[in-house]
Design a protein around this motif. Structure first.
Motif, PDB file in Angstrom:
ATOM      1  N   SER A 118       6.886   3.753 -15.940  1.00  0.00           N
ATOM      2  CA  SER A 118       7.201   2.544 -15.169  1.00  0.00           C
ATOM      3  C   SER A 118       6.233   2.407 -14.011  1.00  0.00           C
ATOM      4  N   ALA A 119       5.920   3.550 -13.371  1.00  0.00           N
ATOM      5  CA  ALA A 119       5.001   3.514 -12.229  1.00  0.00           C
ATOM      6  C   ALA A 119       3.640   2.963 -12.662  1.00  0.00           C
ATOM      7  N   LYS A 120       3.192   3.412 -13.827  1.00  0.00           N
ATOM      8  CA  LYS A 120       1.891   2.954 -14.340  1.00  0.00           C
ATOM      9  C   LYS A 120       1.916   1.447 -14.579  1.00  0.00           C
ATOM     10  N   GLU A 121       2.998   1.000 -15.167  1.00  0.00           N
ATOM     11  CA  GLU A 121       3.134  -0.443 -15.455  1.00  0.00           C
ATOM     12  C   GLU A 121       3.109  -1.269 -14.168  1.00  0.00           C
ATOM     13  N   ILE A 122       3.825  -0.777 -13.176  1.00  0.00           N
ATOM     14  CA  ILE A 122       3.881  -1.526 -11.911  1.00  0.00           C
ATOM     15  C   ILE A 122       2.491  -1.540 -11.273  1.00  0.00           C
ATOM     16  N   LEU A 123       1.813  -0.395 -11.315  1.00  0.00           N
ATOM     17  CA  LEU A 123       0.457  -0.335 -10.728  1.00  0.00           C
ATOM     18  C   LEU A 123      -0.476  -1.333 -11.415  1.00  0.00           C
ATOM     19  N   GLU A 124      -0.332  -1.450 -12.729  1.00  0.00           N
ATOM     20  CA  GLU A 124      -1.150  -2.424 -13.473  1.00  0.00           C
ATOM     21  C   GLU A 124      -0.872  -3.835 -12.956  1.00  0.00           C
ATOM     22  N   LYS A 125       0.422  -4.106 -12.766  1.00  0.00           N
ATOM     23  CA  LYS A 125       0.804  -5.448 -12.300  1.00  0.00           C
ATOM     24  C   LYS A 125       0.310  -5.696 -10.880  1.00  0.00           C
ATOM     25  N   LEU A 126       0.244  -4.632 -10.092  1.00  0.00           N
ATOM     26  CA  LEU A 126      -0.219  -4.804  -8.711  1.00  0.00           C
ATOM     27  C   LEU A 126      -1.712  -5.130  -8.653  1.00  0.00           C
ATOM     28  N   LYS A 127      -2.438  -4.732  -9.701  1.00  0.00           N
ATOM     29  CA  LYS A 127      -3.879  -5.016  -9.740  1.00  0.00           C
ATOM     30  C   LYS A 127      -4.141  -6.509  -9.886  1.00  0.00           C
ATOM     31  N   THR A 128      -3.224  -7.189 -10.607  1.00  0.00           N
ATOM     32  CA  THR A 128      -3.473  -8.601 -10.908  1.00  0.00           C
ATOM     33  C   THR A 128      -3.083  -9.504  -9.742  1.00  0.00           C
ATOM     34  N   SER A 130       0.839  -1.211   0.000  1.00  0.00           N
ATOM     35  CA  SER A 130       0.000   0.000   0.000  1.00  0.00           C
ATOM     36  C   SER A 130       0.874   1.262   0.000  1.00  0.00           C
ATOM     37  N   PHE A 131       2.023   1.233   0.708  1.00  0.00           N
ATOM     38  CA  PHE A 131       2.939   2.376   0.689  1.00  0.00           C
ATOM     39  C   PHE A 131       3.459   2.594  -0.744  1.00  0.00           C
ATOM     40  N   ALA A 132       3.862   1.477  -1.340  1.00  0.00           N
ATOM     41  CA  ALA A 132       4.410   1.552  -2.697  1.00  0.00           C
ATOM     42  C   ALA A 132       3.352   2.110  -3.660  1.00  0.00           C
ATOM     43  N   ARG A 133       2.139   1.602  -3.524  1.00  0.00           N
ATOM     44  CA  ARG A 133       1.070   2.024  -4.427  1.00  0.00           C
ATOM     45  C   ARG A 133       0.832   3.536  -4.324  1.00  0.00           C
ATOM     46  N   GLN A 134       0.808   4.036  -3.089  1.00  0.00           N
ATOM     47  CA  GLN A 134       0.578   5.474  -2.884  1.00  0.00           C
ATOM     48  C   GLN A 134       1.619   6.322  -3.625  1.00  0.00           C
ATOM     49  N   ILE A 135       2.880   5.939  -3.498  1.00  0.00           N
ATOM     50  CA  ILE A 135       3.961   6.707  -4.145  1.00  0.00           C
ATOM     51  C   ILE A 135       3.849   6.604  -5.665  1.00  0.00           C
ATOM     52  N   LEU A 136       3.589   5.389  -6.132  1.00  0.00           N
ATOM     53  CA  LEU A 136       3.511   5.189  -7.584  1.00  0.00           C
ATOM     54  C   LEU A 136       2.368   5.996  -8.189  1.00  0.00           C
ATOM     55  N   GLN A 137       1.249   6.055  -7.466  1.00  0.00           N
ATOM     56  CA  GLN A 137       0.120   6.846  -7.968  1.00  0.00           C
ATOM     57  C   GLN A 137       0.508   8.323  -8.084  1.00  0.00           C
ATOM     58  N   LYS A 138       1.289   8.815  -7.108  1.00  0.00           N
ATOM     59  CA  LYS A 138       1.739  10.218  -7.168  1.00  0.00           C
ATOM     60  C   LYS A 138       2.662  10.434  -8.367  1.00  0.00           C
ATOM     61  N   GLN A 139       3.517   9.431  -8.626  1.00  0.00           N
ATOM     62  CA  GLN A 139       4.432   9.552  -9.764  1.00  0.00           C
ATOM     63  C   GLN A 139       3.652   9.678 -11.070  1.00  0.00           C
ATOM     64  N   VAL A 140       2.599   8.891 -11.172  1.00  0.00           N
ATOM     65  CA  VAL A 140       1.771   8.947 -12.387  1.00  0.00           C
ATOM     66  C   VAL A 140       1.070  10.302 -12.457  1.00  0.00           C
ATOM     67  N   LYS A 141       0.481  10.697 -11.318  1.00  0.00           N
ATOM     68  CA  LYS A 141      -0.270  11.958 -11.281  1.00  0.00           C
ATOM     69  C   LYS A 141       0.629  13.142 -11.646  1.00  0.00           C
ATOM     70  N   ASN A 142       1.854  13.138 -11.130  1.00  0.00           N
ATOM     71  CA  ASN A 142       2.769  14.261 -11.385  1.00  0.00           C
ATOM     72  C   ASN A 142       3.539  14.121 -12.691  1.00  0.00           C
ATOM     73  N   ASN A 143       3.245  13.051 -13.410  1.00  0.00           N
ATOM     74  CA  ASN A 143       3.894  12.799 -14.711  1.00  0.00           C
ATOM     75  C   ASN A 143       5.420  12.914 -14.628  1.00  0.00           C
ATOM     76  N   THR A 144       5.999  12.263 -13.640  1.00  0.00           N
ATOM     77  CA  THR A 144       7.460  12.301 -13.476  1.00  0.00           C
ATOM     78  C   THR A 144       8.114  11.444 -14.549  1.00  0.00           C
ATOM     79  N   ILE A 145       9.410  11.499 -14.581  1.00  0.00           N
ATOM     80  CA  ILE A 145      10.144  10.741 -15.604  1.00  0.00           C
ATOM     81  C   ILE A 145       9.916   9.230 -15.456  1.00  0.00           C
ATOM     82  N   ASN A 146       9.555   8.809 -14.240  1.00  0.00           N
ATOM     83  CA  ASN A 146       9.307   7.379 -14.008  1.00  0.00           C
ATOM     84  C   ASN A 146       7.822   7.018 -14.106  1.00  0.00           C
ATOM     85  N   SER A 147       7.008   7.953 -14.590  1.00  0.00           N
ATOM     86  CA  SER A 147       5.562   7.707 -14.541  1.00  0.00           C
ATOM     87  C   SER A 147       5.133   6.494 -15.378  1.00  0.00           C
TER      88      SER A 147
END
Lengths: 190, 240
Positions: free
Chosen positions: B230-240, B211-228
């Motif tokens: 990868s963050a999106k991909e990881i979040l997708e994988k976390l759903k499964t 859940s900690f990881a998910r929160q940070i990754l969501q912020k990365q996507v929202k802020n469109n950072t350079i890692n966004s």
């Protein structure tokens, strides 16, 4: 911005290519892996895009668009690379019929495309003509067009009397270049 | 295209904005009514852009020479081998343990693997380009993977840069809690903040704190950072 990064910008502004080569060497492999992972770009595409990104980094510095880095060189380069990759992959997926181009490419993008279509001389022709110029002309044209030095800086760099001398020397070099292009049967001067 | 010699200086003056207003207006008017003059001007601009392109290509040629050297070291295959190896392990596990047990345990196994796969090795700061910098000793040790020496050099410096690289070193040393502590110290206004946050997310995955990881990754996507991406991909994988 770290002192080292400030130095890099200053060195590039002074026409030193070494930092660009070092930066390229340092970050290329990681960029290839990164763009492959994030955008499925293949190795050759990633290499081309990264070369273009370092050239854009250089252009932004010498044109004065980039004075101070707000991030690391790597982050800045990867950011350029990201947009270049997206644009490149968009272009790759375009259906290249005339009508589609008009629909898909708009604004500045269309200008770029039209400029490319209207190119009168190709790079090979220009390169051949430049190679025939005296060395001082080659240096001057590089400093003016690629490193974007002003005439005063060119005069300093090439030991000319002053900016006016550099300017008239530049006109002479351009005349010589056009003359070489003429000899290559591409243009004629009256 | 014919370029009259007398026009060369004129074109140069116009393009370098060195004309007075009156001459400039006359020049622009001539471009409209004199098509031959306009064509000459286009030819001149084409030569100028060709010169720029020529020197850019010269630099690219030097990059290509570096490519030859770097291609020997670029190895993208291990990732594939890893995938093949992991697939084999998964198949074996499913045969041995059965579908239910496999699914139960694979979730635990996947988080650190997901983190490892997304952890991009930072190559460190450049050290050769100028006079000796304060990070040079640390970076030389870092690049040689002499982690303890690099850490002791970084400990002498108080900066976000030093903290960031020390955080990365603790990851390489598999001391994930220490890495988390240091990367958490990177401030919001630091140039390393986005990257440190993304790495923190990966570290939380290593520790199975999803859940900690998910929160940070969501912020990365929202802020469109350079890692966004990868963050999106990881979040997708976390759903499964």
């Amino acid at each position: 911005m770290s002192k080292n990064e400030k130095n890099i910008i200053n060195q590039i502004k002074l026409g030193d290519e070494k930092p660009l080569l070092e930066i390229y060497k340092l970050h290329r492999n990681e960029f290839i892996k990164w763009s492959s992972k994030n955008f499925n770009a293949n190795e050759e595409q990633a290499k081309d895009i990264f070369q273009e990104s370092v050239i854009a980094f250089h252009q932004n510095i010498i044109s004065g668009k980039l004075i101070e880095l707000e991030s690391s060189v790597k982050t800045y380069l990867f950011q350029i690379g990201k947009y270049k990759t997206i644009n490149f992959l968009k272009k790759e997926s375009r259906v290249v019929t005339y009508n589609d181009i008009l629909h898909v490419i708009k604004g500045n993008e269309l200008n770029d495309y039209m400029e490319e279509e209207n190119k009168i001389y190709n790079e090979e022709q220009i390169s051949k003509a430049i190679a025939k110029l005296p060395e001082d002309c080659q240096k001057l044209l590089k400093l003016h067009y690629f490193d974007e030095f002003d005439m005063e800086s060119i005069a300093r760099e090439l030991n000319y009397k002053n900016a006016d001398t550099a300017k008239s020397k530049k006109s002479v070099c351009m005349k010589k270049l056009i003359d070489e292009l003429k000899k290559l049967s591409m243009i004629f001067i009256f | 295209m014919n370029i009259e010699e007398k026009n060369i200086a004129l074109f140069e003056n116009y393009l370098s904005h060195e004309m007075d207003k009156k001459s400039m207006l006359e020049f622009e008017a001539q471009l409209i009514y004199d098509s031959d003059f306009k064509n000459q001007f286009e030819s001149f601009k084409s030569i100028e852009s060709g010169i720029k392109e020529h020197y850019a290509n010269e630099l690219k040629q030097k990059f290509s020479e570096i490519d030859i050297e770097l291609d020997k070291t670029l190895n993208t295959k291990p990732k594939n081998n890893k995938v093949i190896w992991l697939s084999s392990v998964s198949v074996a596990a499913s045969i041995i343990l059965g579908v239910f047990i496999y699914q139960h345990f694979s979730n635990q196994l996947t988080m650190p693997q997901l983190a490892q796969e997304n952890w991009v090795q930072d190559e460190g700061l450049p050290v050769k380009m100028s006079s000796k910098g304060k990070y040079d000793d640390a970076m030389n040790a870092y690049k040689l993977e002499k982690w303890d020496l690099a850490l002791s050099e970084l400990n002498k410096i108080k900066s976000d840069t030093a903290t960031y690289y020390a955080g990365l070193i603790y990851f390489d040393k598999k001391e994930y809690q220490a890495s988390i502590t240091l990367l958490n110290e990177i401030k919001l206004n630091s140039k390393y903040f986005d990257d440190a946050q993304f790495r923190l997310a990966l570290l939380y995955l290593m520790e199975n704190k999803i859940s900690f990881a998910r929160q940070i990754l969501q912020k990365q996507v929202k802020n469109n950072t350079i890692n966004s991406h990868s963050a999106k991909e990881i979040l997708e994988k976390l759903k499964t």
